[in-house]
Design an enzyme around this catalytic site. Structure first.
Site, mmCIF file in Angstrom:
data_model
loop_
_atom_site.group_PDB
_atom_site.id
_atom_site.type_symbol
_atom_site.label_atom_id
_atom_site.label_comp_id
_atom_site.label_asym_id
_atom_site.label_seq_id
_atom_site.Cartn_x
_atom_site.Cartn_y
_atom_site.Cartn_z
ATOM 1 C CD GLU A 156 -1.534 12.093 14.235
ATOM 2 O OE1 GLU A 156 -2.420 11.806 13.416
ATOM 3 O OE2 GLU A 156 -0.463 11.446 14.326
ATOM 4 C CB SER A 177 4.828 8.744 13.174
ATOM 5 O OG SER A 177 4.024 9.914 13.039
ATOM 6 N N GLY A 204 3.852 1.172 2.477
ATOM 7 C CA GLY A 204 4.807 0.127 2.146
ATOM 8 C C GLY A 204 5.653 0.483 0.942
ATOM 9 C CB ALA A 215 -0.920 -0.030 1.211
ATOM 10 C CB THR A 250 -3.194 -8.020 -4.932
ATOM 11 O OG1 THR A 250 -4.194 -8.242 -3.929
ATOM 12 C CG2 THR A 250 -3.858 -7.876 -6.293
ATOM 13 C CG HIS A 268 3.260 9.910 17.625
ATOM 14 N ND1 HIS A 268 2.315 9.764 16.614
ATOM 15 C CD2 HIS A 268 4.147 10.829 17.175
ATOM 16 C CE1 HIS A 268 2.627 10.572 15.622
ATOM 17 N NE2 HIS A 268 3.727 11.224 15.931
ATOM 18 C CG ASN A 269 -0.919 7.523 16.182
ATOM 19 O OD1 ASN A 269 0.247 7.897 16.005
ATOM 20 N ND2 ASN A 269 -1.524 6.719 15.340
ATOM 21 C CE LYS A 279 2.757 5.983 14.337
ATOM 22 N NZ LYS A 279 1.331 5.827 14.048
ATOM 23 C CB VAL A 323 -0.493 -6.243 6.243
ATOM 24 C CG1 VAL A 323 0.400 -6.745 5.109
ATOM 25 C CG2 VAL A 323 -0.205 -7.011 7.529
ATOM 26 N NE ARG A 356 -9.702 12.943 15.436
ATOM 27 C CZ ARG A 356 -8.668 12.523 14.721
ATOM 28 N NH1 ARG A 356 -8.783 11.424 13.990
ATOM 29 N NH2 ARG A 356 -7.522 13.172 14.748
#
Length: 482
Positions: free
Chosen positions: A189, A128, A14, A11, A34, A185-186, A182, A74, A288
C-alpha cells in the site's frame, strides 16, 4: 440469551465491525474501557440492533455463549497485552481471543503460544479496508491454528467483502501469519500510494495539468484493466474537492508532510532480515520520512538550485507514458511484496498460498485493484513462480512498455522532479533481468580488506587472494588448502 460474538474497543473500526457482524446475523456484545463511548454507541448507531452494551469485562464475558469468541480492536502493543491479561482469568478452556489490530507478527506468535498453553485459542487477524470496509466488508487475514479459524469461519466469511470468486478471507497460516501478511499488504500500500503521488507530481509540475484535468486523467485511468483500483478511484475524487474558504483545490492546501503508523517500516525491517529486495517499498517509506523534513526543505529550496521548467513535447503522449510507467512500477512493487511473502512462508513455515493472498485483496482492502486477478492467476498457473516479473502477462507488459517508463525517468531527471519509487522499480527490473551485476567488485573489495573470501565463475570452491602481493603471485589460494 447469550450473544454469539464479542468485541472490545469501540473506536471507528471497532464500531463499524460490530455493526457489520450484527447486520450479518450474529448477535454481538460490546465493551469499551471508557463507558461513555459504549453508552453513546448504544444510544446512536447501535440503537434498535442486536448489540448488547456491557460496562465491565466480567459482564461482557458472562454475556457470551461458549466457547466464547472475542475480537479485540485496540491499539497494537502494550494495550493488547493489557486487555488479554484482564480477560484470561475470566475465560474458560476453549474460548478464543482474536486480535484485529495491526500488531507486530512476533507479538502474535508469542501470544498464540502463551494462550494455547492455558487452553485458550488466539488468532491474529489483519483487517484492511478502513472504516468503510469495516462496515460494509473488509479484507480479512486471520492467522493461528486452523481449528481456531474453523470456529470463526461462519462469521468472517459473511462479514468480509464479497467478490466474484468468494469472500475476501481465507485461513492464512499458523502463528503470526495473518499479521505478517497484513504487514506486507500495508507495505505494498505504501508503494502504491507513493507511485501515484509521483505520477501526480509529474502530471502537475512537468505537464502543467490543473486539478480538473488531473481528475479527468485519473478517472480515465480507473476505467482501464491495469490501473482500475480503489486508490486510483479516490485520487480522482480528491481532485474534484474545492476548499470553500479559498476556492482552490483542497489538495493544494494540504501540508506535504505524510505520517506513517509503522507497518511500512516493519515491512522494510523484515525484508532486510529475510534478505529480500523491496526497493520500491523502501523508497516509499523514505519518501514519507523525507516529507517530514518540511522546514529543512523550505530552507534548502532557497539555497540549492536545480533544473526546472515544463515538458515541451506532446502532453497527451506524456500522460500516456506516465500511465505506462506507473503500471510497470506497480508490477515491480507487487512483485517485491509477493517475493517477501514467499520467502517468509519458507522461513517461518507459514505455507502461504500466494494465489489466495492476491484473491482476498481483490475486495474490501486499500490495495484492491483489478490487476490482482492477474496476480491470482499467475500463482495458480505456477505456485512456484520465483518472481511475478516472470509471469507471462506481466513480463510482456513490461517488455512492451519499458521505453515509455525509461523516457519518464529521463524527463523527471532533466526537470529535477524526484521520482524515488519509479526509479527504484526500474532499478529493480534492470537488476533482476541482468545475468551479471558489479558485485564481483564488491566481493573483491571485501576479500581485500577483510579476507571475506569469494567464489569464482570458472571453477568450484571458495578462494582468498593476498591482493597486495597478487601481482607477484596472482594465483588465488583455495580456502582450506594447505
Amino acid at each position: 440469551m447469550a450473544q454469539s460474538f464479542g468485541l472490545i474497543g469501540l473506536a471507528v473500526m471497532g464500531e463499524n465491525l460490530a455493526l457489520n457482524i450484527e447486520r450479518n446475523g450474529f448477535p454481538i456484545s460490546v465493551y469499551n474501557r471508557t463507558s461513555s463511548v459504549t453508552e453513546k454507541f448504544a444510544a446512536t448507531r447501535a440503537q434498535g440492533k442486536n448489540v448488547h452494551p456491557t460496562y465491565s469485562l466480567e459482564e461482557f464475558v458472562q454475556s457470551l455463549e461458549r466457547p466464547r469468541k472475542i475480537l479485540i480492536m485496540v491499539k497494537a502493543g502494550a494495550p493488547v497485552d493489557a486487555v488479554i491479561d484482564q480477560l484470561v482469568p475470566l475465560l474458560a478452556p476453549g474460548d478464543l481471543i482474536i486480535d484485529g489490530g495491526n500488531s507486530w507478527y512476533e507479538d502474535t506468535e508469542r501470544r498464540v503460544k502463551q494462550l494455547e498453553a492455558k487452553g485458550l485459542g488466539f488468532m491474529g487477524m489483519g483487517v484492511s479496508g478502513g472504516e468503510e470496509g469495516a462496515l460494509n466488508g473488509p479484507s480479512l487475514m486471520p492467522g493461528g491454528t486452523e481449528a481456531a479459524y474453523r470456529e470463526i469461519e461462519p462469521i468472517v466469511t459473511k462479514i468480509a467483502a464479497q467478490v466474484d470468486d468468494g469472500p475476501c478471507v481465507t485461513y492464512i497460516g499458523p502463528g503470526g501469519a495473518g499479521h505478517y501478511v497484513k504487514m506486507v499488504h500495508n507495505g505494498i500500500e505504501y508503494g502504491d500510494m507513493q507511485l501515484i503521488a509521483e505520477a501526480y507530481d509529474l502530471l502537475r509540475n512537468a505537464a502543467g495539468l490543473n486539478a480538473e484535468q488531473l481528475h479527468e486523467v485519473f478517472a480515465e485511468w480507473n476505467t482501464t484493466d491495469e490501473l482500475n483500483s480503489f486508490l486510483i478511484e479516490i485520487t480522482a475524487d480528491i481532485f474534484k474537492v474545492i476548499d470553500p474558504d479559498t476556492g482552490r483545490p483542497l489538495v493544494d492546501l494540504i501540508l506535504d508532510s505524510a505520517g506513517q503508523k509503522g507497518t511500512g517500516r516493519w515491512t522494510v525491517q523484515t525484508a532486510l532480515d529475510m534478505g529480500v529486495s523491496i526497493p520500491t517499498i523502501i523508497a516509499a517509506v523514505n519518501a514519507r520520512i523525507m516529507s517530514s523534513y518540511k522546514q529543512e526543505r523550505v530552507a534548502a529550496s532557497k539555497e540549492l538550485n536545480g533544473p526546472s521548467g515544463r515538458y515541451e513535447g506532446d502532453i497527451k503522449a506524456f500522460i500516456d507514458m506516465v500511465r505506462d510507467a506507473l503500471y510497470c512500477s506497480k508490477i515491480c512493487s507487487y512483485a517485491q511484496g509477493m517475493a517477501l511473502l514467499g520467502k517468509a512462508s519458507q522461513v517461518l513455515n507459514y505455507n502461504l498460498n500466494l494465489s489466495e493472498m492476491a484473491r482476498i485483496w481483490k475486495g474490501g482492502c486499500i490495495i484492491r485493484a483489478g490487476f490482482l486477478n492477474k496476480i491470482k492467476h499467475a500463482y495458480q498457473e505456477n505456485p512456484q513462480l520465483p518472481n511475478l516479473l516472470l509471469a507471462p502477462e506481466f513480463k510482456q507488459t513490461i517488455l512492451d512498455r519499458q521505453a515509455s517508463w525509461r523516457e519518464v525517468l529521463v524527463t523527471s531527471a532533466k526537470l529535477g522532479i524526484p521520482v524515488p519509487a519509479f526509479s527504484a522499480s526500474l532499478d529493480y527490473f534492470d537488476s533482476y533481468r541482468r545475468a551479471a551485476l558489479p558485485q564481483n567488485l564488491t566481493q573483491a573489495q571485501r576479500d581485500y580488506f577483510g579476507a571475506h573470501t569469494y567464489e569464482r565463475v570458472d571453477r568450484e570452491g571458495v578462494f582468498h587472494t593476498d591482493w597486495i602481493t597478487a601481482s607477484a603471485s596472482p594465483e588465488p589460494t583455495p580456502v582450506g588448502a594447505s
